[in-house]
Design an enzyme around this catalytic site. Structure first.
Site, PDB file in Angstrom:
ATOM      1  N   ASP A 470      50.450  38.312  47.620  1.00  0.00           N
ATOM      2  CA  ASP A 470      50.543  38.014  46.356  1.00  0.00           C
ATOM      3  C   ASP A 470      52.237  38.165  45.581  1.00  0.00           C
ATOM      4  O   ASP A 470      52.267  37.643  44.747  1.00  0.00           O
ATOM      5  CB  ASP A 470      49.696  39.020  45.372  1.00  0.00           C
ATOM      6  CG  ASP A 470      48.039  38.771  45.600  1.00  0.00           C
ATOM      7  OD1 ASP A 470      47.671  38.152  46.509  1.00  0.00           O
ATOM      8  OD2 ASP A 470      47.779  39.341  44.642  1.00  0.00           O
ATOM      9  N   GLU A 552      44.291  30.624  47.529  1.00  0.00           N
ATOM     10  CA  GLU A 552      43.129  31.168  47.168  1.00  0.00           C
ATOM     11  C   GLU A 552      42.588  30.733  45.733  1.00  0.00           C
ATOM     12  O   GLU A 552      43.201  30.980  44.738  1.00  0.00           O
ATOM     13  CB  GLU A 552      43.245  32.789  47.584  1.00  0.00           C
ATOM     14  CG  GLU A 552      44.448  33.221  46.656  1.00  0.00           C
ATOM     15  CD  GLU A 552      44.400  34.928  46.979  1.00  0.00           C
ATOM     16  OE1 GLU A 552      44.775  35.231  48.104  1.00  0.00           O
ATOM     17  OE2 GLU A 552      44.065  35.452  45.817  1.00  0.00           O
TER      18      GLU A 552
END
Length: 891
Positions: A470, A552
């Site tokens: 992330d 994702e």
């Protein structure tokens, strides 16, 4: 100076079996799998030297096989109830963290039974063949710290053994005895400040944080020098692909207390090479054979490794041996593939980059899913094979490992099956808390990356490595990672993170992680991303559009079919949806399924029961997953990749999967499979257009695409045919549907592609609404874009009931059984969303896993289809397969 490369025709390699000059014997290995005993240190007063003595007794300890975590061993011994049923896990000792919280970031409760260390104890007998050899003790994964004792001697301490993603090998020759030996390992769980294992918001975490010997333990032998981490790395002359240039490397480890001079010999089928190697006492050295120095490693007309979508995943054999004074010291045998994976980052729009991957010079649209292991890190070879059978059946070409780096068996399967692997570190725990790292953490991170790169670099299925998830690492950590990857000759692209955030070291990543993760309408994926992103970054989500490489994303929850829900939710909590259902949702922002449920009730009519809710959920998931994959496929190569979040689940879950924990393929599975068919006729939700997407790497000529629109009553309102060719790996807009008068509130679009002989080679069936579905872009966030106005499918309830003609026949083919189902709609009404199911005899459990050729199908009036189901013969037992048929409007 120009180097002349000698090219050896690769077809000559096929005669390797006839070459007797290079036949080293295999190394000896003793797995330490069965017969372990576990106990809490709170119940053991003895020290490690005593516990590892022959006289120590473990009569009241937990019996287990390794690999196992502590909680997994307790569950297997039935000391703890099934954690997957209901809310049982909330009753476990040590589970006091809030529901939906990321336990990896929380301290272990002081009164938890896992706040103290646990002992693993194993007795074994050394085979006579081990005598006179160097013996190595291997741990492929310890979570998190450990003291290791062997026969009363400490082999390593908890400062040396720290890190869940490290592998350990110790020379234990001097500590071993002929006859009985005793190994004792004292293991501590990770803390909130450990570089360990996290499931983020995917599922709950066991209360032991997966502490223990969670990967295999074994002994192996060598002479004074051992060989480790063999790899063949290749460069391919693309686009002709008529030559390849191989680099061979391995780590040589000198276990002796004096310098050693020896010869490292290699053979790739009938191509042989060797070099002299000198090692100082105790030295480990990477030895490299380059094609410039060894011209026999330049090959002509090689049999290349391809992902299954593109060709054959050809594998070849590498044998390496090390000789000292003419005697064999060690040998290794491994497989490799000849291929080259590259990527290009280009600017798509201001501040928007896209990364395009190429295999042997050919473009590939990455279409995959996020992989997770079992919640308790349990391994099961049969299940692993079953899951990859599903991956291949759906047509996915990639699986992503976010921090859960897998076993050798996993990578060997992806190599053989031609499935790409996108691997890297995880988010949302100490792995990304770089500002809090201490000196030891840098060393653990460094050692962890070295061990994982060594493991993965030889596998042709590895497509990339991500140094962050992330977030990209800060410059000092990124540079540390890049140096290791360079030193170890990592052959594939390295991406700084799964996000679009640039770094000062490597600039833009060329990928994005913009969501969504919660329910979005099917039209979301086809919206022009530039129309709704004024003055905000698309990195924050809410920009829509299938463009670039999304690492994702998904359309949100994936409620399983009713049979799976009944296995995880107690009968008295089956309806209405309550905290038991939500406990099996996600964490963080995903602790309920409310957004999905609200959309389902608005679009299809309020669910009246668990059966009704789960069936309508298959409809929602089918159309949502199909829309996502088809939008990315239609837009290639403006779009370059998409990873569905997720492929599978670590436990029985209501969200994020294409098949559920019980290996039940639901609506999302078949929506994905439809979107991945080699020739896919696609409907565009944005402009009512019809496209043809070719995902195959050969041209298709003389095709015919037919589109027909039907009302609820079965009347045909529109039809159009088009003749066309489909170039390899292409996408083309064929025509737009016109404004059609007199449509019912819900109507159907049937698309079919036939080849020159009239054979059906692609099809799709859409249910559509005359009520526009609009999105509220002003309320977008990182995980969803709300729907402002829902499509209206409530009129589907008016479809008359249909009685289908159904028959089946079954046969056994070795380990597989095949059932062929013939289903016919003799009525004048559409049979909508028909589900086929095979049971173990009448009234028995469903046969799972099962590979259906197609499912959740719709049949036009008078239509007849034959559909096959393939499953493991052994799963039937003594029963006979019994067919069950259900549907939206079937009797």
């Amino acid at each position: 100076m120009k180097i002349l490369r000698l090219l050896i025709p690769f077809f000559l390699l096929a005669v390797a079996a006839a070459q007797p000059s290079f036949q080293p014997a295999p190394a000896l290995t003793l797995p330490l799998h069965e017969g372990w005993a576990l106990q809490s240190s709170a119940k053991v007063a003895a020290t490690g030297d005593a516990i590892s003595s022959a006289s120590f007794k473990t009569n009241d300890w937990i019996q287990a096989d390794v690999p196992t975590t502590v909680v997994a061993a307790q569950v297997k011994s039935k000391l703890l109830p099934d954690p997957f049923y209901g809310m049982n896990m909330r009753q476990y000792p040590g589970v006091s963290y809030p529901v939906g919280f990321n336990f990896s970031n929380v301290p272990m409760p002081p009164d938890s039974p896992y706040a103290v260390s646990w002992w693993y104890h194993k007795e074994f007998t050394l085979p006579n063949l081990f005598a006179g050899k160097t013996v190595w003790l291997n741990f492929r994964g310890i979570n998190y710290r450990a003291n290791i004792f062997l026969n009363g001697k400490q082999i390593a301490n908890s400062n040396e053994v720290a890190g869940a993603w490290r592998t350990y090998e110790f020379d234990v020759t001097s500590a071993l005895k002929q006859g009985p030996n005793v190994l004792a390992v004292q293991v501590w769980a990770p803390t909130e400040n450990s570089l360990a294992i996290t499931f983020v918001d995917w599922n709950p975490s066991p209360p032991d944080k997966n502490m223990g010997l969670w990967r295999e333990v074994y002994l192996t032998t060598s002479g004074p020098v051992a060989l480790r981490h063999p790899a063949v790395l290749s460069k391919v002359d693309s686009p002709a692909n008529n030559a390849a240039h191989l680099t061979v490397t391995a780590l040589a480890k000198n276990a002796s207390d004096h310098p050693v001079r020896g010869t490292l010999k290699g053979r790739i089928e009938n191509v042989e090479f060797s070099q002299t190697v000198e090692l100082a006492a105790g030295e480990s050295k990477d030895v490299v054979f380059t094609p410039a120095q060894y011209p026999q490693l330049n090959l002509s007309n090689p049999r290349l490794w391809w992902p299954a979508q593109m060709g054959t995943p050809n594998l070849h054999d590498l044998t390496l041996s090390f000789e000292v004074n003419g005697e064999l010291s060690d040998v290794s045998h491994s497989k490799f593939g000849i291929r080259e994976i590259t990527s290009e980052v280009s600017e798509q729009a201001p501040d928007r980059l896209k990364r395009l991957f190429k295999i042997n010079g050919k473009n590939i649209l990455i279409r995959g899913g996020g992989w997770t292991p079992d919640m308790m890190m349990r391994e099961n070879s049969e299940r692993l094979a079953d899951e990859f059978r599903y991956v291949r059946d759906m047509g996915l070409n990639t699986v992503r490992l976010e921090g859960k780096l897998e076993t050798e068996e996993f990578y060997d399967i992806t190599d053989r099956e031609g499935i790409l692997v996108m691997a890297g570190w995880c988010c949302c725990d100490y792995w990304e808390h770089w500002g809090s790292w201490k000196d030891e953490d840098f060393e653990i991170a460094k050692a962890s990356l070295r061990d994982q790169i060594y493991r993965q670099r030889r596998h042709p299925s590895m497509v990339m490595w991500l140094n962050g998830s992330d977030n990209p690492p800060p410059p000092d950590v990124e540079e540390m990672y890049l140096k290791i990857e360079s030193d170890l000759l990592w052959p594939n692209p390295v991406v700084s993170s799964a996000t679009a955030k640039p770094t000062t070291v490597t600039d833009g990543s060329g990928v994005k992680m913009s969501g969504p993760y919660e329910y979005v309408a099917p039209s979301y994926w086809t919206v022009d991303p530039h129309l709704h992103s004024e003055e905000k970054s698309c990195n924050a989500g809410g920009c829509g559009g299938a463009y670039g490489f999304n690492t994702e994303t998904s359309m949100g929850p994936a409620i399983p079919p009713i049979e799976s829900v009944e296995r995880m939710v107690p009968k008295d909590h089956l309806w209405p949806v309550d905290e038991y259902w939500n406990f099996h949702a996600g964490g963080g922002a995903f602790k309920t399924m409310q957004v999905f449920t609200d959309a389902l009730n608005a679009r299809y009519g309020t669910a009246s029961s668990a059966e009704d809710f789960t069936y309508k959920s298959q409809l929602m998931t089918y159309e949502g997953v199909r829309a996502m994959y088809e939008a990315y496929s239609r837009n290639k190569y403006t779009s370059t990749g998409v990873i569905q979040w997720m492929l599978n689940n670590a436990w029985p879950s209501m969200i994020w999967h294409l098949y559920d924990y019980y290996l039940q393929p639901g609506g999302g599975y078949f929506g994905a499979k439809k979107a991945m068919q080699a020739l896919d006729p696609v409907y565009g939700y944005d402009d009512h257009s019809v496209w043809l997407v070719s995902s195959q790497y050969v041209d298709a000529k003389g095709l015919k695409l037919a589109a027909r629109v039907f009302n609820l009553d079965g009347t045909q309102k529109f039809s159009k045919n088009a003749s066309l060719d489909a170039a390899a790996d292409s996408t083309a807009k064929v025509f737009e549907l016109p404004q059609i008068d007199g449509l019912s509130p819900a109507y159907f679009l049937d698309l079919r592609v036939t080849d020159g002989s009239g054979k059906l080679v692609g099809s799709n069936f859409y249910w559509l609404s005359t009520k526009p579905e609009t999105l509220d872009w002003t309320k977008s966030n990182w995980y969803t874009t709300p729907t402002a106005s829902y499509a209206d499918y409530t009129s589907l309830a008016q479809l008359p009931k249909v009685k289908l003609n159904v028959s089946s026949r079954s046969e056994t083919k070795g380990e597989d059984a095949v059932t062929r189902v013939t289903v016919e709609n003799p009525s004048k009404t559409l049979a909508f969303f028909v589900r086929l199911k095979l049971d173990k005899g009448k009234g028995g459990e469903e046969i799972l896993p099962v590979v259906w050729q197609d499912n959740y199908i719709s049949l036009l009036p008078g239509e007849k289809r034959e559909i096959t189901a393939t499953y493991r013969t052994s799963s039937l037992g003594a029963a006979r397969p019994e067919l069950e048929v259900s549907g939206w409007n079937t009797e």
